[in-house]
Design a protein around this motif. Structure first.
Motif, PDB file in Angstrom:
ATOM      1  N   GLY A 196       0.779  -1.230   0.000  1.00 48.83           N
ATOM      2  CA  GLY A 196       0.000   0.000   0.000  1.00 48.83           C
ATOM      3  C   GLY A 196       0.808   1.277   0.000  1.00 48.83           C
ATOM      4  N   HIS A 197       2.126   1.173  -0.169  1.00 49.47           N
ATOM      5  CA  HIS A 197       2.962   2.375  -0.183  1.00 49.47           C
ATOM      6  C   HIS A 197       3.040   2.959  -1.590  1.00 49.47           C
ATOM      7  CE1 HIS A 197       4.073   1.387   3.863  1.00 49.47           C
ATOM      8  NE2 HIS A 197       4.658   0.258   3.512  1.00 49.47           N
ATOM      9  N   ALA A 198       3.042   4.272  -1.688  1.00 46.65           N
ATOM     10  CA  ALA A 198       3.232   4.934  -2.976  1.00 46.65           C
ATOM     11  C   ALA A 198       4.607   4.598  -3.524  1.00 46.65           C
ATOM     12  CB  ALA A 198       3.068   6.445  -2.813  1.00 46.65           C
ATOM     13  N   MET A 199       4.700   4.475  -4.816  1.00 53.64           N
ATOM     14  CA  MET A 199       5.952   4.043  -5.439  1.00 53.64           C
ATOM     15  C   MET A 199       7.102   4.989  -5.107  1.00 53.64           C
ATOM     16  SD  MET A 199       5.623   1.161  -6.878  1.00 53.64           S
ATOM     17  CE  MET A 199       7.144   1.132  -7.836  1.00 53.64           C
ATOM     18  N   ALA A 200       6.822   6.307  -5.130  1.00 46.27           N
ATOM     19  CA  ALA A 200       7.891   7.270  -4.842  1.00 46.27           C
ATOM     20  C   ALA A 200       8.377   7.123  -3.406  1.00 46.27           C
ATOM     21  CB  ALA A 200       7.404   8.685  -5.094  1.00 46.27           C
ATOM     22  N   LEU A 222       8.277   3.374   6.801  1.00 47.24           N
ATOM     23  CA  LEU A 222       7.157   4.070   6.186  1.00 47.24           C
ATOM     24  C   LEU A 222       5.921   4.036   7.079  1.00 47.24           C
ATOM     25  CD1 LEU A 222       7.605   2.864   2.497  1.00 47.24           C
ATOM     26  CD2 LEU A 222       7.786   5.230   3.302  1.00 47.24           C
ATOM     27  N   ARG A 223       5.725   2.948   7.792  1.00 48.66           N
ATOM     28  CA  ARG A 223       4.546   2.813   8.651  1.00 48.66           C
ATOM     29  C   ARG A 223       4.709   3.545   9.982  1.00 48.66           C
ATOM     30  NH1 ARG A 223       1.086  -0.997   6.656  1.00 48.66           N
ATOM     31  NH2 ARG A 223       1.947  -2.451   5.108  1.00 48.66           N
ATOM     32  N   ALA A 224       5.922   3.558  10.513  1.00 45.48           N
ATOM     33  CA  ALA A 224       6.131   4.065  11.869  1.00 45.48           C
ATOM     34  C   ALA A 224       6.835   5.424  11.920  1.00 45.48           C
ATOM     35  CB  ALA A 224       6.930   3.042  12.682  1.00 45.48           C
ATOM     36  N   GLY A 225       7.010   6.060  10.770  1.00 45.86           N
ATOM     37  CA  GLY A 225       7.619   7.378  10.762  1.00 45.86           C
ATOM     38  C   GLY A 225       9.131   7.384  10.775  1.00 45.86           C
TER      39      GLY A 225
END
Length: 319
Positions: A187-191, A211-214
């Motif tokens: 679910g992460h954006a490619m960039a 990406l999930r935890a900052g």
């Protein structure tokens, strides 16, 4: 049940094929970088071995064994990890001899379901010296139908006598395109995925966690702090207090060490590159110190003073 990542599936397939062919040894060392999903491979394989109605290399999910396994009450499965200290105030940082003795006693019993017994130890490299000796006795006297799987991100910390008695299943960092595709599927954006993957040096599990935890935002903040120090716009004590104010000091130092390596890679003067490499080592030693009783802010101040001192090096003259 979630789908295994491609690199997990490759490791699982190796174990499943060996089991189907009767070649799966009683002891496995499942190793590789942290956050690649080694434990999930071990647990899923344990479920398969204990399943009463498996089809191919996948547990059925419906038999009595699978239902008990999913409920966490299977009598022939043991998961060994950190347990609370005597006071019950926190978890131990080692796996101790009593745990290994209890495990050995369990594996000596006849399986209640008559198929097999499986034990997973994670993290195996946290086994202390006395516990390792007890574990070695178990490995030296294998019993048919008993499986002992050691999960470790640091297999070289295990005694050679233990490593030599285990078949090795290694999870490795996947190709960049496979890692990027997996992050996109999460679910992460490619960039964002590409940026995180580059920062994590190709490690998809680490990139996903950041990406999930900052963690990626924290990395950018660390880079800004180091740049402020480099330019003399902030004092080491000020930054040290900020870094020590929450539970992310260890991750900040990891990012700082990586950023030092990135800076060194862009230099043409080998002397300053060596200075940055030395600071990288110092940052990693400081991470170890944070796990002791030494005050975190004092450790960080000393490290950041050393970082600020680097600005007088050859790189400044190059500019």
């Amino acid at each position: 049940m979630s789908t295994l990542a491609p690199w997990q599936q490759r490791a699982y397939a190796r174990m499943a094929d060996a089991f189907a062919a009767g070649r799966l040894g009683h002891a496995q060392l499942i190793c590789g970088p942290a956050r690649l999903g080694k434990r999930e491979v071990a647990v899923r394989m344990a479920r398969r071995v204990l399943c009463e109605a498996a089809s191919g290399d996948v547990a059925c999910g419906a038999c009595r064994s699978c239902r008990l396994f999913d409920a966490g009450t299977h009598p022939d499965y043991r998961f060994v990890s950190f347990i609370p200290n005597r006071e019950g105030t926190k978890l131990r940082t080692e796996i101790v001899i009593d745990q290994m003795r209890e495990l050995a006693a369990q594996l000596a019993l006849t399986p209640q379901f008559g198929r097999a017994q499986v034990a997973v130890v994670d993290p195996a490299d946290a086994i202390n010296h006395a516990a390792a000796n007890a574990l070695l006795k178990t490995l030296e006297e294998p019993v048919p139908g008993r499986y002992l799987w050691l999960v470790s991100a640091h297999p070289m910390r295990l005694p050679a006598t233990i490593r030599s008695r285990c078949q090795r299943i290694e999870l490795r960092l996947p190709p960049a395109d496979e890692a990027a595709a997996w992050l996109s599927a999460q679910g992460h954006a490619m960039a964002d995925a590409a940026e995180a993957l580059q920062a994590a040096r190709g490690h998809p599990g680490l990139a996903d966690d950041w990406l999930r935890a900052g963690g990626l935002s924290l990395r950018k903040a660390v880079a800004a702090d180091l740049q402020r120090l480099w330019k003399g716009e902030a004092a080491p004590a000020e930054i040290a207090q900020q870094w020590a104010a929450d539970e992310h000091a260890d991750l900040r130092l990891r990012h700082a060490a990586d950023l030092a390596v990135e800076r060194a890679a862009g230099l043409t003067d080998p002397r300053h590159a060596r200075s940055l490499a030395a600071w990288f080592d110092r940052a990693n030693r400081s991470r170890d110190l944070l796990r002791t009783t030494v005050r975190a802010d004092l450790v960080l101040v000393e490290l950041l003073v050393a970082w600020r001192a680097l600005r007088g090096g050859p790189e400044k003259r190059e500019r």
